[in-house]
Motif scaffolding. Structure first.
Motif, mmCIF file in Angstrom:
data_model
loop_
_atom_site.group_PDB
_atom_site.id
_atom_site.type_symbol
_atom_site.label_atom_id
_atom_site.label_comp_id
_atom_site.label_asym_id
_atom_site.label_seq_id
_atom_site.Cartn_x
_atom_site.Cartn_y
_atom_site.Cartn_z
ATOM 1 N N SER A 128 0.767 -1.230 0.091
ATOM 2 C CA SER A 128 -0.031 0.068 0.140
ATOM 3 C C SER A 128 0.764 1.459 0.123
ATOM 4 O O SER A 128 1.893 1.413 0.856
ATOM 5 C CB SER A 128 -0.926 -0.050 1.107
ATOM 6 N N LEU A 129 0.500 2.236 -0.769
ATOM 7 C CA LEU A 129 1.149 3.473 -0.981
ATOM 8 C C LEU A 129 0.887 4.330 0.484
ATOM 9 O O LEU A 129 1.770 5.261 0.782
ATOM 10 C CB LEU A 129 1.053 4.219 -2.287
ATOM 11 N N THR A 130 -0.155 4.155 1.028
ATOM 12 C CA THR A 130 -0.814 4.781 1.969
ATOM 13 C C THR A 130 -0.558 4.044 3.422
ATOM 14 O O THR A 130 -0.937 4.806 4.434
ATOM 15 C CB THR A 130 -2.148 5.600 1.960
ATOM 16 N N MET A 131 -0.131 2.958 3.305
ATOM 17 C CA MET A 131 -0.123 2.394 4.680
ATOM 18 C C MET A 131 1.097 1.759 5.005
ATOM 19 O O MET A 131 1.261 0.276 5.174
ATOM 20 C CB MET A 131 -1.446 1.469 4.980
ATOM 21 N N GLN A 132 2.220 2.367 4.968
ATOM 22 C CA GLN A 132 3.737 1.772 5.219
ATOM 23 C C GLN A 132 3.933 2.136 6.656
ATOM 24 O O GLN A 132 3.784 3.280 7.091
ATOM 25 C CB GLN A 132 4.768 2.452 4.220
ATOM 26 N N PRO A 133 4.280 1.210 7.426
ATOM 27 C CA PRO A 133 4.758 1.335 8.854
ATOM 28 C C PRO A 133 5.812 2.468 9.000
ATOM 29 O O PRO A 133 6.914 2.261 8.183
ATOM 30 C CB PRO A 133 4.835 -0.013 9.477
ATOM 31 N N ARG A 134 5.816 3.160 9.892
ATOM 32 C CA ARG A 134 6.836 4.256 10.017
ATOM 33 C C ARG A 134 8.196 3.341 10.510
ATOM 34 O O ARG A 134 8.100 2.615 11.458
ATOM 35 C CB ARG A 134 6.479 5.130 10.994
ATOM 36 N N ARG A 135 9.416 3.933 10.288
ATOM 37 C CA ARG A 135 10.523 3.060 10.355
ATOM 38 C C ARG A 135 10.868 3.874 11.797
ATOM 39 O O ARG A 135 11.563 3.436 12.592
ATOM 40 C CB ARG A 135 11.570 3.524 9.552
ATOM 41 N N GLU A 136 10.611 5.122 11.830
ATOM 42 C CA GLU A 136 11.013 6.038 13.057
ATOM 43 C C GLU A 136 9.699 6.187 13.889
ATOM 44 O O GLU A 136 8.789 6.983 13.449
ATOM 45 C CB GLU A 136 11.930 7.081 13.054
#
Length: 637
Positions: A128-136
């Motif tokens: 998903s382009l809009t539901m990528q988990p944050r790395r930080e």
């Protein structure tokens, strides 16, 4: 070996691929459906290990041809590009189903890429382009302080009781061994407590027994002397294994993506930390879980809590390995383990060697003080992988030997293509899963002390492709002598075609002692003076029954064996000597221990059962256990 050629229609053309056999080129050909004229033809644009197409039909969508020579290959026929996904495949015969913009991948019995491949009925969506988990992720939104925060007294000066069993399989190394003495004869049923649901194996510390009840999300504390309830705590999701008890704290993870710290005294919350990068949920095994679940049994090593959140390095942004301060929940470090080599940035799949690839699935962590282990993969104490590439199964020498299971410590399926081992490497595949058992102490379960591994495992001649399996109870040195045990026939191929066969040597490890035993052992604990083991009765000799398989008498016996295996014929508890495996005592039980559900602490045995009970056995008080004179324990030549 292979599958029939498939005909697929996509993008206005009729496609077929040279993929059925392992030696095939992989060339994809598209023809005009009216004339048969070739309109498109191309070979794979990736270099990888090609196997025969899996034992099911290929599928197609408008954009992709979906083949499965190794996992699932998405072939973009317009761009003539292959995208390999070795870490997922479908079920035999049916395969996968592309539908609703998703890939449905049913459960499979495949031993290829066993430490990386997804299991269970899995539904996958495109990125998903809009539901990528944050790395930080800011710690402020992850740490919640409870009413007992900062109020649990630190116990740096207090020596922990070595006869306790404070964490999963007793210690950070998951040895299953404890410094306590239990008299094998005269055991009594001291108390029992019915909790219901699916129970974890228990732990015991500070006078209490702690056990998780997975499906109702709870952790229970019970008085270890009397069996009376002390407290119960409900988490936000399943807790699949027992808490770790450390300096008055009960520490555990949950499939809700959090790590919990409770007061071991009264069960009140001290802190909760969201190990998951986001608070996103999904349906898993009939309940709602985080996309990044955490195993219940967290690791505490040298005053640092270690855990892993996630399902695979290949989905949902990968796994998160966290190091937390167990007193405060403060994050010490976080390592993202995704599908990229941390040094080169290449996809982990570049490290494939035939049907093996690097570890990509989580597990309950272990440690020997030098490394932290996740399945066969070692990390340094800061959370950095010792290596990324696959280690061949023959390389069993090094400073990172440890107890592990390629399908995880909690795998209670007793699947014949997996088992535990004390070593450092594994081989996958239908022709590889048996290889570790030929070069390291192997079985299921295993326990160990400073020098010796004790286990219940198949006899050496059954570490091969085999339908019948026969087992023994054994002890072996951690690095036992490896000897030639015979030969077996292997195919000889030229240019991918079988042209004959030849004999190759078969090795085995040499046990210190080996016993035939009429128990299907599923639980084991090592005490100072004895090895205790329990499980359903073994009522049939599979080696003999396979010779008369269709005989009604044999079928009856096999049905009885299945009934016993399912827990419908009670169980047996045995004690044998550590040095020679001699029978010390045997008892009949009217309950069946859950897999790996037997522990020992402070001169008592504790057992979690399949029926949801916890029991205490001791020499102190209660009705005596019934002797089991029928148990056969005989030394093997």
């Amino acid at each position: 070996m292979g599958t029939p050629d498939d005909i697929l229609v996509a993008g206005g053309l009729v496609w077929n691929g040279a993929v059925a056999q392992g030696r095939d080129s992989g060339t994809i050909t598209g023809r005009d459906p009216l004339t048969g004229q070739i309109k498109s033809e191309f070979t794979p644009d990736v270099e990888t290990h090609w196997f025969h197409h899996r034992c099911y039909r290929a599928k197609a969508t408008d954009k992709y041809l979906l083949y499965s020579r190794t996992g699932i290959e998405f072939i973009d026929h317009a761009a003539e590009h292959w995208i390999c996904n070795h870490w997922v495949r479908g079920a035999c015969h049916y395969g996968i189903m592309p539908c609703n913009g998703l890939i449905y991948a049913p459960q499979h019995p495949c031993a290829c890429y066993i430490e990386a491949k997804l299991y269970g009925f899995t539904t996958l969506a495109p990125p998903s382009l809009t539901m990528q988990p944050r790395r930080e992720v800011p710690d402020a939104e992850r740490l919640t302080r409870g009413p007992t925060f900062g109020q649990i007294a630190n116990r740096k000066s207090q020596i922990e009781n070595p006869a306790d069993w404070p964490t999963f399989r007793h210690d950070a190394g998951r040895s299953g061994a404890v410094k306590t003495t239990i008299q094998p004869t005269g055991l009594k049923r001291t108390w029992s407590s019915k909790l219901g649901s699916k129970l974890s194996t228990p732990v015991v510390a500070d006078g209490k027994l702690f056990v998780a009840s997975a499906d109702d999300h709870s952790v229970h504390a019970i008085d270890a002397e009397t069996g009376r309830p002390v407290w119960s705590f409900t988490a936000g999701g399943r807790v699949d294994s027992p808490p770790t008890i450390w300096q008055g704290r009960a520490l555990f993870g949950s499939v809700d993506g959090h790590v919990y710290c409770l007061s071991a005294g009264d069960g009140s919350l001290a802190w909760r930390y969201r190990a998951a990068p986001e608070d996103w949920r999904m349906l898993a095994y009939d309940q709602i879980e985080s996309l990044w679940p955490v195993h219940g049994s967290v690791l505490v090593q040298d005053g640092v809590l270690y855990c892993v959140a996630g399902r695979s390095m290949f989905v949902d942004g990968g796994l998160r390995m966290l190091r937390l301060d167990p007193k405060t929940g403060r994050k010490l470090s976080e390592t993202i383990l995704d599908d990229k080599d941390p040094v080169t940035g290449e996809n982990l799949q570049v490290h494939i060697q035939t049907l093996n690839m690097p570890v990509a699935l989580p597990d309950i962590l272990s440690s020997d003080g030098k490394y932290v282990y996740m399945r066969s993969l070692p990390f340094d104490l800061q959370g950095k992988r010792k290596y990324v590439s696959y280690i061949p199964v023959q390389e069993q020498q090094g400073d990172d030997l440890h107890l592990f299971c390629p399908t995880g410590f909690l795998d209670d399926s007793l699947w014949h293509r997996t088992y535990w081992g004390y070593g450092r490497a594994w081989a996958s595949g239908a022709g590889g899963y048996h290889k570790a058992g030929r070069v390291i102490p192997a079985g299921r379960p295993l326990v160990y002390d400073d020098k010796t591994v004790y286990g219940y495992g198949r006899l050496w001649q059954y570490y091969r492709w085999s339908t019948p399996l026969e087992f023994h109870l054994f002890a072996a040195k951690k690095q036992p002598e490896i000897v030639k045990a015979g030969t077996e026939r292997k195919a000889v191929k030229k240019a991918g075609k079988r042209v004959g066969s030849r004999n190759i040597p078969v090795t085995r490890f040499v046990p210190d002692w080996s016993d035939d035993i009429s128990v299907q052992i599923n639980s084991m604990v090592l005490t100072d003076n004895a090895l205790f083991a329990a499980g359903p009765p073994d009522v049939e000799d599979e080696e003999q029954s396979v010779k008369t398989l269709l005989d009604p008498g044999t079928q009856k016996k096999l049905a009885e064996q299945s009934e016993a295996f399912q827990g419908n014929r009670g169980a047996l508890l045995v004690a044998v000597s550590r040095n020679g495996g001699e029978k010390l005592a045997a008892y009949s039980l009217d309950f069946v221990p859950r897999f790996d559900g037997l522990i020992a602490a402070n001169g008592r045995l504790y057992i979690s059962t399949l029926s949801g009970d916890v029991l205490c056995l001791s020499n102190a008080q209660g009705p005596p256990l019934s002797p089991a004179e029928q148990v056969v324990i005989a030394a093997r030549e």
